[in-house]
Motif scaffolding. Sequence first.
Motif, PDB file in Angstrom:
ATOM      1  N   VAL A 167       1.359   2.492   7.820  1.00 38.78           N
ATOM      2  CA  VAL A 167       1.324   3.572   6.986  1.00 38.78           C
ATOM      3  C   VAL A 167       0.590   4.646   7.388  1.00 38.78           C
ATOM      4  O   VAL A 167      -0.735   4.381   7.917  1.00 38.78           O
ATOM      5  CB  VAL A 167       1.174   3.175   5.375  1.00 38.78           C
ATOM      6  N   HIS A 182       2.848  -3.190   4.757  1.00 41.39           N
ATOM      7  CA  HIS A 182       2.633  -2.381   6.182  1.00 41.39           C
ATOM      8  C   HIS A 182       1.628  -3.730   6.885  1.00 41.39           C
ATOM      9  O   HIS A 182       0.677  -3.368   6.876  1.00 41.39           O
ATOM     10  CB  HIS A 182       1.908  -1.108   6.052  1.00 41.39           C
ATOM     11  N   SER A 216       0.844  -1.241   0.009  1.00 41.78           N
ATOM     12  CA  SER A 216      -0.022  -0.145  -0.015  1.00 41.78           C
ATOM     13  C   SER A 216       0.803   1.309  -0.043  1.00 41.78           C
ATOM     14  O   SER A 216       2.096   1.172   0.304  1.00 41.78           O
ATOM     15  CB  SER A 216      -1.027   0.077   1.198  1.00 41.78           C
ATOM     16  N   ARG A 217       0.143   2.127  -0.238  1.00 44.66           N
ATOM     17  CA  ARG A 217       0.807   3.658   0.088  1.00 44.66           C
ATOM     18  C   ARG A 217      -0.220   4.539   0.099  1.00 44.66           C
ATOM     19  O   ARG A 217      -1.397   4.526  -0.222  1.00 44.66           O
ATOM     20  CB  ARG A 217       1.595   4.079  -1.378  1.00 44.66           C
ATOM     21  N   THR A 218       0.292   5.901   0.438  1.00 39.29           N
ATOM     22  CA  THR A 218      -0.758   6.936   0.995  1.00 39.29           C
ATOM     23  C   THR A 218       0.077   8.420   0.082  1.00 39.29           C
ATOM     24  O   THR A 218       1.252   8.154  -0.145  1.00 39.29           O
ATOM     25  CB  THR A 218      -1.110   7.193   2.295  1.00 39.29           C
ATOM     26  N   TRP A 223      -6.508   9.165   1.286  1.00 36.81           N
ATOM     27  CA  TRP A 223      -6.789   7.974   0.454  1.00 36.81           C
ATOM     28  C   TRP A 223      -5.634   6.999   0.618  1.00 36.81           C
ATOM     29  O   TRP A 223      -4.527   7.329   1.123  1.00 36.81           O
ATOM     30  CB  TRP A 223      -6.709   8.230  -1.168  1.00 36.81           C
ATOM     31  N   ILE A 224      -5.966   5.792   0.543  1.00 38.08           N
ATOM     32  CA  ILE A 224      -4.915   4.681   0.790  1.00 38.08           C
ATOM     33  C   ILE A 224      -5.020   4.068  -0.644  1.00 38.08           C
ATOM     34  O   ILE A 224      -6.110   3.564  -0.965  1.00 38.08           O
ATOM     35  CB  ILE A 224      -5.095   3.882   1.955  1.00 38.08           C
ATOM     36  N   GLN A 225      -4.143   3.586  -1.290  1.00 36.39           N
ATOM     37  CA  GLN A 225      -4.007   2.754  -2.546  1.00 36.39           C
ATOM     38  C   GLN A 225      -3.381   1.135  -2.182  1.00 36.39           C
ATOM     39  O   GLN A 225      -2.287   1.311  -1.621  1.00 36.39           O
ATOM     40  CB  GLN A 225      -3.239   3.385  -3.442  1.00 36.39           C
ATOM     41  N   ASN A 256      -8.488   1.749  -4.622  1.00 36.83           N
ATOM     42  CA  ASN A 256      -8.331   3.039  -3.768  1.00 36.83           C
ATOM     43  C   ASN A 256      -9.326   3.164  -2.740  1.00 36.83           C
ATOM     44  O   ASN A 256     -10.432   2.693  -3.239  1.00 36.83           O
ATOM     45  CB  ASN A 256      -8.410   4.287  -4.688  1.00 36.83           C
ATOM     46  N   LEU A 290      -2.122   7.453   7.485  1.00 34.23           N
ATOM     47  CA  LEU A 290      -3.327   8.182   6.514  1.00 34.23           C
ATOM     48  C   LEU A 290      -3.375   9.356   6.977  1.00 34.23           C
ATOM     49  O   LEU A 290      -4.018   9.619   8.016  1.00 34.23           O
ATOM     50  CB  LEU A 290      -4.418   7.037   6.944  1.00 34.23           C
TER      51      LEU A 290
END
Length: 221
Positions: free
Chosen positions: A87, A80, A69-71, A105-107, A190, A89
Amino acid sequence: MDSGIAVAESRRSRRTSRQSRRRRTFARARALLVGALVLGVGASATVAAWTDNEFASSQITAGTFSIVSRTASAPTFAAHDAAANAVTLPLNATNLYPGQSRSAWIQITTAGSVPGTVQLTGVVAPTNGANGDTLRDSLDVRIVPTTAAANTTPTCDTGTTGGITYTGIGNVPTTLPAQTLQANGTNVVNYCIIITVRADAATTAQGGIVTPTWTFTGTTG
């Protein structure tokens, strides 16, 4: 000797001789038959079929399933996979008051992995006490899941439409619909998360702190 007795004796002798010959003939025939059967069994046992074989082999391996994931505050995809390394948010939700909203958002995608699904499966929201409890129950949470092609950045702000709104952050269900993840990071899922302090939030929400941790679970098979 009386001639009648002699004749009778002669007849008995001939009958005995004939019976003896028949018994010997029967015995010889039976012996020949048994011999023939034994010979037949022996002969059939010595007959061998020609054979040949072909062989095939296979290798079976199991794939792996992994999500990352990434933000906006951590723009590189990474694992994570525990609350300890969650991670961030970046809701930037400080000094809020009634009527204010924040979004982030988190993807999520697969990482060199087989396909699967992902879904939000839980929110743990500890507070700083009574004021935090009031704030937690005064937050409306709207969750908008979407899918997109890889290497895209989601659009997520307080005006984003769609999704479902839940009253109280503790009331977000743990069975939200699963979203499809394609293999090897071909697509992304997303989640746009929008929080709003309701206009009717009680005065006792002042000074409250809520620290939610969002759990997203990936599944394959």
